[in-house]
Design a protein around this motif. Sequence first.
Motif, PDB file in Angstrom:
ATOM      1  N   SER A 226      74.432 116.188  60.379  1.00 18.18           N
ATOM      2  CA  SER A 226      74.521 114.411  60.197  1.00 18.18           C
ATOM      3  C   SER A 226      76.103 114.142  60.353  1.00 18.18           C
ATOM      4  O   SER A 226      76.973 115.012  60.119  1.00 18.18           O
ATOM      5  N   LYS A 227      76.295 113.201  61.022  1.00 18.09           N
ATOM      6  CA  LYS A 227      77.617 112.772  61.397  1.00 18.09           C
ATOM      7  C   LYS A 227      77.925 111.383  60.627  1.00 18.09           C
ATOM      8  O   LYS A 227      77.157 110.909  59.878  1.00 18.09           O
ATOM      9  N   GLY A 228      79.377 111.147  60.532  1.00 14.54           N
ATOM     10  CA  GLY A 228      79.873 109.813  59.880  1.00 14.54           C
ATOM     11  C   GLY A 228      79.318 108.347  60.726  1.00 14.54           C
ATOM     12  O   GLY A 228      79.468 108.703  61.798  1.00 14.54           O
ATOM     13  N   PRO A 229      79.044 107.433  59.887  1.00 14.40           N
ATOM     14  CA  PRO A 229      78.845 106.376  60.594  1.00 14.40           C
ATOM     15  C   PRO A 229      80.102 105.578  61.210  1.00 14.40           C
ATOM     16  O   PRO A 229      81.222 105.976  60.719  1.00 14.40           O
ATOM     17  N   GLY A 230      79.807 105.345  62.415  1.00 12.04           N
ATOM     18  CA  GLY A 230      80.704 104.445  63.271  1.00 12.04           C
ATOM     19  C   GLY A 230      80.450 103.105  63.458  1.00 12.04           C
ATOM     20  O   GLY A 230      79.223 102.599  63.562  1.00 12.04           O
ATOM     21  N   PRO A 231      81.563 102.269  64.203  1.00 11.81           N
ATOM     22  CA  PRO A 231      81.207 100.892  64.352  1.00 11.81           C
ATOM     23  C   PRO A 231      80.033 100.714  65.579  1.00 11.81           C
ATOM     24  O   PRO A 231      79.173  99.793  65.682  1.00 11.81           O
ATOM     25  N   SER A 232      79.927 101.741  66.309  1.00 14.46           N
ATOM     26  CA  SER A 232      78.919 101.598  67.465  1.00 14.46           C
ATOM     27  C   SER A 232      77.489 101.811  66.752  1.00 14.46           C
ATOM     28  O   SER A 232      76.498 101.131  67.376  1.00 14.46           O
ATOM     29  N   GLN A 233      77.502 102.649  65.752  1.00 20.33           N
ATOM     30  CA  GLN A 233      75.979 102.704  65.142  1.00 20.33           C
ATOM     31  C   GLN A 233      75.433 101.158  64.418  1.00 20.33           C
ATOM     32  O   GLN A 233      74.374 100.807  64.469  1.00 20.33           O
ATOM     33  N   VAL A 234      76.401 100.868  63.966  1.00 21.42           N
ATOM     34  CA  VAL A 234      76.320  99.465  63.055  1.00 21.42           C
ATOM     35  C   VAL A 234      75.929  98.327  64.228  1.00 21.42           C
ATOM     36  O   VAL A 234      75.065  97.750  64.024  1.00 21.42           O
ATOM     37  N   SER A 235      76.520  98.471  65.438  1.00 20.14           N
ATOM     38  CA  SER A 235      76.290  97.472  66.201  1.00 20.14           C
ATOM     39  C   SER A 235      75.102  97.526  67.087  1.00 20.14           C
ATOM     40  O   SER A 235      74.312  96.795  67.195  1.00 20.14           O
ATOM     41  N   GLU A 236      74.681  98.937  67.143  1.00 22.44           N
ATOM     42  CA  GLU A 236      73.217  99.384  67.970  1.00 22.44           C
ATOM     43  C   GLU A 236      72.072  98.867  66.789  1.00 22.44           C
ATOM     44  O   GLU A 236      71.211  98.249  67.363  1.00 22.44           O
ATOM     45  N   LEU A 237      72.421  99.364  65.641  1.00 19.86           N
ATOM     46  CA  LEU A 237      71.247  98.728  64.593  1.00 19.86           C
ATOM     47  C   LEU A 237      71.137  97.098  64.535  1.00 19.86           C
ATOM     48  O   LEU A 237      70.152  96.627  64.449  1.00 19.86           O
ATOM     49  N   VAL A 238      72.462  96.540  64.555  1.00 18.23           N
ATOM     50  CA  VAL A 238      72.313  94.965  64.553  1.00 18.23           C
ATOM     51  C   VAL A 238      71.536  94.534  65.754  1.00 18.23           C
ATOM     52  O   VAL A 238      70.698  93.628  65.736  1.00 18.23           O
ATOM     53  N   GLN A 239      71.646  94.983  67.012  1.00 17.18           N
ATOM     54  CA  GLN A 239      71.215  94.614  68.114  1.00 17.18           C
ATOM     55  C   GLN A 239      69.612  94.734  67.883  1.00 17.18           C
ATOM     56  O   GLN A 239      68.832  94.240  68.368  1.00 17.18           O
ATOM     57  N   PHE A 240      69.184  96.201  67.393  1.00 16.72           N
ATOM     58  CA  PHE A 240      67.722  96.507  67.239  1.00 16.72           C
ATOM     59  C   PHE A 240      67.156  95.543  66.186  1.00 16.72           C
ATOM     60  O   PHE A 240      65.944  95.000  66.514  1.00 16.72           O
ATOM     61  N   LEU A 241      67.612  95.318  65.244  1.00 14.36           N
ATOM     62  CA  LEU A 241      67.287  94.314  64.296  1.00 14.36           C
ATOM     63  C   LEU A 241      67.073  92.834  64.898  1.00 14.36           C
ATOM     64  O   LEU A 241      65.917  92.113  64.720  1.00 14.36           O
ATOM     65  N   LEU A 242      67.969  92.470  65.677  1.00 17.95           N
ATOM     66  CA  LEU A 242      67.976  91.156  66.263  1.00 17.95           C
ATOM     67  C   LEU A 242      66.486  91.189  67.227  1.00 17.95           C
ATOM     68  O   LEU A 242      65.780  90.031  67.327  1.00 17.95           O
ATOM     69  N   VAL A 243      66.413  92.185  68.129  1.00 15.71           N
ATOM     70  CA  VAL A 243      65.296  92.113  69.062  1.00 15.71           C
ATOM     71  C   VAL A 243      64.024  92.030  68.114  1.00 15.71           C
ATOM     72  O   VAL A 243      62.993  91.094  68.522  1.00 15.71           O
ATOM     73  N   LYS A 244      63.976  92.922  67.169  1.00  8.47           N
ATOM     74  CA  LYS A 244      62.750  92.869  66.357  1.00  8.47           C
ATOM     75  C   LYS A 244      62.391  91.506  65.610  1.00  8.47           C
ATOM     76  O   LYS A 244      61.322  91.010  65.726  1.00  8.47           O
ATOM     77  N   ASP A 245      63.670  90.775  65.296  1.00  8.07           N
ATOM     78  CA  ASP A 245      63.438  89.514  64.787  1.00  8.07           C
ATOM     79  C   ASP A 245      62.939  88.297  65.795  1.00  8.07           C
ATOM     80  O   ASP A 245      62.042  87.637  65.446  1.00  8.07           O
ATOM     81  N   GLN A 246      63.377  88.518  67.098  1.00  2.00           N
ATOM     82  CA  GLN A 246      62.723  87.662  67.964  1.00  2.00           C
ATOM     83  C   GLN A 246      61.111  87.737  67.820  1.00  2.00           C
ATOM     84  O   GLN A 246      60.659  86.628  68.256  1.00  2.00           O
ATOM     85  N   LYS A 247      60.633  88.786  67.752  1.00  2.00           N
ATOM     86  CA  LYS A 247      59.172  89.098  67.811  1.00  2.00           C
ATOM     87  C   LYS A 247      58.527  88.890  66.405  1.00  2.00           C
ATOM     88  O   LYS A 247      57.271  89.010  66.347  1.00  2.00           O
ATOM     89  N   LYS A 248      59.501  88.575  65.524  1.00  2.00           N
ATOM     90  CA  LYS A 248      58.845  88.564  63.989  1.00  2.00           C
ATOM     91  C   LYS A 248      58.061  89.763  63.585  1.00  2.00           C
ATOM     92  O   LYS A 248      57.061  89.911  62.915  1.00  2.00           O
ATOM     93  N   ILE A 249      58.531  91.082  64.069  1.00  2.00           N
ATOM     94  CA  ILE A 249      57.892  92.309  63.739  1.00  2.00           C
ATOM     95  C   ILE A 249      58.530  92.910  62.319  1.00  2.00           C
ATOM     96  O   ILE A 249      59.893  93.032  62.374  1.00  2.00           O
ATOM     97  N   PRO A 250      58.066  93.082  61.273  1.00  2.86           N
ATOM     98  CA  PRO A 250      58.710  94.034  60.239  1.00  2.86           C
ATOM     99  C   PRO A 250      59.062  95.107  60.654  1.00  2.86           C
ATOM    100  O   PRO A 250      58.591  95.490  61.689  1.00  2.86           O
ATOM    101  N   ILE A 251      60.170  95.483  59.911  1.00  3.65           N
ATOM    102  CA  ILE A 251      61.114  96.586  60.738  1.00  3.65           C
ATOM    103  C   ILE A 251      60.826  97.763  59.735  1.00  3.65           C
ATOM    104  O   ILE A 251      61.245  97.650  58.494  1.00  3.65           O
ATOM    105  N   LYS A 252      60.364  98.897  59.933  1.00 14.02           N
ATOM    106  CA  LYS A 252      60.319 100.087  59.301  1.00 14.02           C
ATOM    107  C   LYS A 252      61.652 100.947  59.108  1.00 14.02           C
ATOM    108  O   LYS A 252      62.184 101.188  60.116  1.00 14.02           O
ATOM    109  N   ARG A 253      61.964 101.482  57.729  1.00 14.33           N
ATOM    110  CA  ARG A 253      63.218 102.350  58.016  1.00 14.33           C
ATOM    111  C   ARG A 253      63.063 103.388  58.967  1.00 14.33           C
ATOM    112  O   ARG A 253      63.791 104.119  59.480  1.00 14.33           O
TER     113      ARG A 253
END
Length: 215
Positions: free
Chosen positions: A7-34
């Motif tokens: 496992s690696k340490g978290p970086g800003p790119s992982q945070v940003s990628e996750l934000v984009q992923f969550l926004l896409v899911k939110d557009q479709k109103k799909i619950p997001i599984k960890r």
Amino acid sequence: MSQRRRSKGPGPSQVSELVQFLLVKDQKKIPIKRADILKKVLPGYRDVSLEIISRASRTLEEVFGLQLVEIDTKHHVYILTSSLTRVQGENLHHRDNQPAKLGLLIVILSFIFMKGNSAKDGAVWEFLRRLRVYPGERHEVFGDAKKLVTEEFVRQKYLEITPIPMTDPPEFNYQWGPRAAKETSKRDILHFVAKIQGKDPSFWMSQYTEAEATP
């Protein structure tokens, strides 16, 4: 070798990628599984996934006005809900009630400021590609991303894009437009970057000095 050792340490790119992923899911109103987050966005980051999710949650609330809410603690399922909390001092307008576009704009303004108030178009789009925003592809949230950035944000005076002389093929410089300078500040943008990266704003001494000296 164990997963923990890989496992690696978290970086800003992982945070940003996750934000984009969550926004896409939110557009479709799909619950997001960890489990989907770990599989699709954070493979290899399991040990630090909770920290990345926490930082992405802060970004969603501070920038997009959305809260990440865990609705099923047994199976770790999330949804995004509207939040009234905004970055303190943040004055950028929610035009057309599209907070996702506002968030993308803030990310671009941040990148330009951290690059010394000017960034080449190639560097801007390379950065946006890391967030899964591509100039030649239709984005699920932003639509035609290139048109949004190079036409809409320019027309609204948030960005200024000027050609660089004697470049072949043509290259362009991206800078803040006059509306961006009126509706936000370098101090607010630096604090946003600091929150994303989990650092104190003074970590970037050059930008910190400039931000504190700018009205």
